[in-house]
Design a protein around this motif. Structure first.
Motif, PDB file in Angstrom:
ATOM      1  N   PRO A 122       0.825  -1.229   0.000  1.00  0.00           N
ATOM      2  CA  PRO A 122       0.000   0.000   0.000  1.00  0.00           C
ATOM      3  C   PRO A 122       0.857   1.276   0.000  1.00  0.00           C
ATOM      4  N   TRP A 123       2.020   1.227   0.681  1.00  0.00           N
ATOM      5  CA  TRP A 123       2.890   2.425   0.737  1.00  0.00           C
ATOM      6  C   TRP A 123       3.663   2.588  -0.557  1.00  0.00           C
ATOM      7  N   GLN A 124       4.068   1.456  -1.148  1.00  0.00           N
ATOM      8  CA  GLN A 124       4.736   1.509  -2.444  1.00  0.00           C
ATOM      9  C   GLN A 124       3.804   2.182  -3.468  1.00  0.00           C
ATOM     10  N   GLU A 125       2.557   1.732  -3.459  1.00  0.00           N
ATOM     11  CA  GLU A 125       1.590   2.255  -4.430  1.00  0.00           C
ATOM     12  C   GLU A 125       1.281   3.727  -4.160  1.00  0.00           C
ATOM     13  N   LEU A 126       1.143   4.069  -2.870  1.00  0.00           N
ATOM     14  CA  LEU A 126       0.857   5.464  -2.527  1.00  0.00           C
ATOM     15  C   LEU A 126       2.010   6.354  -3.011  1.00  0.00           C
ATOM     16  N   CYS A 127       3.249   5.927  -2.722  1.00  0.00           N
ATOM     17  CA  CYS A 127       4.406   6.741  -3.109  1.00  0.00           C
ATOM     18  C   CYS A 127       4.473   6.896  -4.623  1.00  0.00           C
ATOM     19  N   LYS A 128       4.125   5.823  -5.334  1.00  0.00           N
ATOM     20  CA  LYS A 128       4.121   5.896  -6.805  1.00  0.00           C
ATOM     21  C   LYS A 128       3.101   6.935  -7.269  1.00  0.00           C
ATOM     22  N   ARG A 129       1.892   6.845  -6.688  1.00  0.00           N
ATOM     23  CA  ARG A 129       0.814   7.763  -7.114  1.00  0.00           C
ATOM     24  C   ARG A 129       1.176   9.209  -6.815  1.00  0.00           C
ATOM     25  N   LYS A 130       1.848   9.443  -5.666  1.00  0.00           N
ATOM     26  CA  LYS A 130       2.045  10.815  -5.198  1.00  0.00           C
ATOM     27  C   LYS A 130       3.426  11.378  -5.544  1.00  0.00           C
ATOM     28  N   GLY A 131       4.303  10.573  -6.090  1.00  0.00           N
ATOM     29  CA  GLY A 131       5.671  11.058  -6.337  1.00  0.00           C
ATOM     30  C   GLY A 131       6.431  11.232  -5.037  1.00  0.00           C
ATOM     31  N   ALA A 132       6.107  10.423  -4.039  1.00  0.00           N
ATOM     32  CA  ALA A 132       6.821  10.480  -2.749  1.00  0.00           C
ATOM     33  C   ALA A 132       7.950   9.437  -2.758  1.00  0.00           C
ATOM     34  N   ILE A 133       8.824   9.535  -1.753  1.00  0.00           N
ATOM     35  CA  ILE A 133      10.001   8.637  -1.717  1.00  0.00           C
ATOM     36  C   ILE A 133       9.800   7.597  -0.613  1.00  0.00           C
ATOM     37  N   LEU A 134       9.943   6.329  -0.996  1.00  0.00           N
ATOM     38  CA  LEU A 134       9.796   5.244  -0.020  1.00  0.00           C
ATOM     39  C   LEU A 134      11.184   4.815   0.439  1.00  0.00           C
ATOM     40  N   ARG A 135      11.416   4.865   1.746  1.00  0.00           N
ATOM     41  CA  ARG A 135      12.733   4.468   2.271  1.00  0.00           C
ATOM     42  C   ARG A 135      12.576   3.241   3.159  1.00  0.00           C
ATOM     43  N   TYR A 136      13.579   2.358   3.086  1.00  0.00           N
ATOM     44  CA  TYR A 136      13.527   1.119   3.866  1.00  0.00           C
ATOM     45  C   TYR A 136      14.493   1.158   5.034  1.00  0.00           C
ATOM     46  N   TRP A 137      13.978   0.924   6.192  1.00  0.00           N
ATOM     47  CA  TRP A 137      14.786   0.825   7.405  1.00  0.00           C
ATOM     48  C   TRP A 137      15.421  -0.566   7.403  1.00  0.00           C
ATOM     49  N   LEU A 138      16.750  -0.594   7.565  1.00  0.00           N
ATOM     50  CA  LEU A 138      17.474  -1.867   7.435  1.00  0.00           C
ATOM     51  C   LEU A 138      17.234  -2.809   8.608  1.00  0.00           C
ATOM     52  N   VAL A 139      17.288  -4.086   8.281  1.00  0.00           N
ATOM     53  CA  VAL A 139      17.182  -5.142   9.289  1.00  0.00           C
ATOM     54  C   VAL A 139      18.509  -5.903   9.282  1.00  0.00           C
ATOM     55  N   GLU A 140      19.084  -6.065  10.445  1.00  0.00           N
ATOM     56  CA  GLU A 140      20.316  -6.861  10.568  1.00  0.00           C
ATOM     57  C   GLU A 140      20.190  -7.718  11.805  1.00  0.00           C
ATOM     58  N   ASP A 141      20.699  -8.928  11.735  1.00  0.00           N
ATOM     59  CA  ASP A 141      20.632  -9.817  12.889  1.00  0.00           C
ATOM     60  C   ASP A 141      19.180  -9.928  13.404  1.00  0.00           C
ATOM     61  N   PHE A 142      18.247 -10.003  12.458  1.00  0.00           N
ATOM     62  CA  PHE A 142      16.815 -10.231  12.726  1.00  0.00           C
ATOM     63  C   PHE A 142      16.121  -9.090  13.462  1.00  0.00           C
ATOM     64  N   GLN A 143      16.729  -7.905  13.472  1.00  0.00           N
ATOM     65  CA  GLN A 143      16.061  -6.771  14.118  1.00  0.00           C
ATOM     66  C   GLN A 143      16.346  -5.461  13.384  1.00  0.00           C
ATOM     67  N   LEU A 144      15.560  -4.435  13.687  1.00  0.00           N
ATOM     68  CA  LEU A 144      15.795  -3.128  13.060  1.00  0.00           C
ATOM     69  C   LEU A 144      17.111  -2.571  13.557  1.00  0.00           C
ATOM     70  N   VAL A 145      17.857  -1.912  12.672  1.00  0.00           N
ATOM     71  CA  VAL A 145      19.128  -1.310  13.085  1.00  0.00           C
ATOM     72  C   VAL A 145      18.794   0.040  13.746  1.00  0.00           C
ATOM     73  N   MET A 146      18.664   0.002  15.062  1.00  0.00           N
ATOM     74  CA  MET A 146      18.189   1.189  15.792  1.00  0.00           C
ATOM     75  C   MET A 146      19.163   2.359  15.690  1.00  0.00           C
ATOM     76  N   ALA A 147      20.460   2.046  15.622  1.00  0.00           N
ATOM     77  CA  ALA A 147      21.455   3.124  15.594  1.00  0.00           C
ATOM     78  C   ALA A 147      21.271   3.993  14.351  1.00  0.00           C
ATOM     79  N   ASP A 148      20.707   3.404  13.304  1.00  0.00           N
ATOM     80  CA  ASP A 148      20.564   4.144  12.039  1.00  0.00           C
ATOM     81  C   ASP A 148      19.305   5.001  11.968  1.00  0.00           C
ATOM     82  N   MET A 149      18.475   4.928  12.993  1.00  0.00           N
ATOM     83  CA  MET A 149      17.141   5.529  12.886  1.00  0.00           C
ATOM     84  C   MET A 149      17.161   6.969  12.369  1.00  0.00           C
ATOM     85  N   GLU A 150      18.053   7.782  12.934  1.00  0.00           N
ATOM     86  CA  GLU A 150      18.068   9.196  12.559  1.00  0.00           C
ATOM     87  C   GLU A 150      18.523   9.416  11.109  1.00  0.00           C
TER      88      GLU A 150
END
Ligand SMILES: Cc1ncc(COP(=O)(O)O)c(C=O)c1O
Length: 410
Positions: A122-150
């Motif tokens: 749904p977000w991929q499609e929304l971003c396509k329709r609106k010309g917005a940018i979809l960014r992916y938060w990385l997963v490492e060692d089976f969890q979100l990389v919290m240090a990268d959040m900012e």
């Protein structure tokens, strides 16, 4: 360990079944089935329309569930509970109903690499329709990389959509910390949480999480299929357009145009799934009766047992962390030529009466990231799961491996 199997008619009828696919859908206790039957046999009228007693009863039962759900997940107002057909419908309602009007060209939307497709496409499609940018938060060692959040979340980020619990890894994401840090960067950021694998497993407190939207399905928490919830914060509801138009969601209709009801009705056009909503209320009562702390500790004991047992086999790899997790776990064999997850699952089902799921579990990007594009084997626990079910799964898996070893050698 308490025996909850006797509360589930399907397990009474099939005492040898090892149902380990609760992440896909849970079985239904007798009390939920009884409540649905009660609606159909005692007050099976439409709601919000009739003024005769049977219809008033149906309306009262339906609206009572809104109150029950609000209390169960601790929303500030009961009008923040919108009934939908499930998590997927809830997330699509946010992306269309809120996203369409509020995400603009050049805005950024952040999701993670561990999302279920329902919280990704749904977000991929929304971003396509609106010309917005979809960014992916990385997963490492089976969890979100919290240090990268900012590095993902900045002043241009309009929306973050994350799962509270991964349906593949069982990882529980630190939503409260994420919300706090995100709001420091951008106080207006809209936060959407996919709670499909959370609500039936531990206590969810919306006010503590402090999110804008939260989606879940009744059928993954011992309720019926065909109904789910979108928690939509009151202030965000005012920024939303309805997705479906028709009876029940209007304030006034004239030949020239119409205006909308205020509150959850605005998003519940047409006859809603009345029996299913009433069944959801019984599922909430069922879980509250056991107590979410008991539900969580029952599952913790079983997942610790399962991981401890699987760890003894060096040729089986468990994908996931030991802590901050629920009882959903995916496994693969460490070496090649041992068949596919689909083979293992069908042998486990037909020879060992073990129901587990094979494939990418609607999380293809995560499987590609883990280098497992053909999928994994997933077992997922419910309140009725026991150590015997886990033994049957692990012993079955060892036997499945032997079959492939023999085929390989022969
Ligand atoms: C994390 C997650 N999100 C969303 C969904 C979609 O739920 P539903 O099919 O009930 O809409 C699922 C279902 O497996 C899930 O596990």
């Amino acid at each position: 360990m308490a025996d909850y199997k006797k509360l589930f008619p399907l397990l009474i009828k099939n005492p040898d079944l090892h149902y380990l696919d609760s992440g896909a859908t849970t079985l239904k206790p007798q009390v939920v089935l009884d409540k649905i039957m009660e609606y159909y046999t005692e007050y099976s009228a439409n709601i919000h329309r009739g003024l005769y007693p049977m219809s008033e009863r149906a309306t009262m039962e339906y609206e009572n569930v809104r109150k029950k759900v609000a209390t169960f997940i601790n929303t500030k107002h009961e009008s923040e509970v919108v009934f939908t057909s499930g998590t997927t419908a809830s997330l699509n309602l946010v992306s269309r109903g809120w996203g369409e009007d509020n995400i603009l060209e050049g805005d950024e939307v952040v999701i993670s690499e561990m999302e279920h497709h329902s919280n990704l496409v749904p977000w991929q499609e929304l971003c396509k329709r609106k010309g917005a940018i979809l960014r992916y938060w990385l997963v490492e060692d089976f969890q979100l990389v919290m240090a990268d959040m900012e590095t993902y979340i900045g002043p241009k980020t309009k929306l973050i959509a994350l799962t509270q619990v991964s349906n593949v890894l069982g990882t529980v994401n630190p939503i409260e910390e994420i919300v706090e840090r995100a709001r420091k960067i951008n106080p207006k950021i809209c936060i959407v949480i996919d709670g499909a694998q959370a609500v039936g497993h531990f206590k969810v407190d919306i006010q503590e999480l402090n999110v804008d939207f939260y989606a879940f399905s009744a059928h993954k928490m011992y309720g019926p299929t065909g109904v789910g919830v979108l928690y939509a914060k009151a202030s965000r509801q005012l920024q939303m357009s309805p997705e479906n138009f028709g009876g029940g969601m209007i304030k006034e209709v004239h030949k020239e145009g119409a205006s909308w009801a205020i509150g959850p009705e605005k998003f519940e056009a047409g006859t809603p799934p009345i029996a299913q909503v009433i069944g959801l209320g019984a599922a909430v009562d069922f879980l509250s009766g056991i107590g979410m702390e008991t539900v969580a500790s029952h599952e913790k004991e079983l997942i610790d047992y399962a991981i401890g047992k699987l760890e003894k086999y060096s040729n089986i790899r468990v994908l996931g962390k030991k802590n901050n997790r629920i009882g959903v776990f995916s496994v693969v064999f460490n070496d090649e030529d041992m068949g596919t997850a689909h083979d293992w699952s069908s042998i486990l089902g037909s020879k060992f009466n073990v129901c587990v799921r094979a494939g990418h579990h609607c999380a293809m990007p995560l499987h590609n990231l883990m280098g497992l594009p053909s999928g994994t084997l997933r077992a997922s626990l419910g309140i009725y799961s026991t150590k015997e079910d886990i033994d049957a799964f692990v012993e079955g898996l060892i036997e499945v491996r032997k079959i492939f070893e023999e085929t390989d050698n022969g």
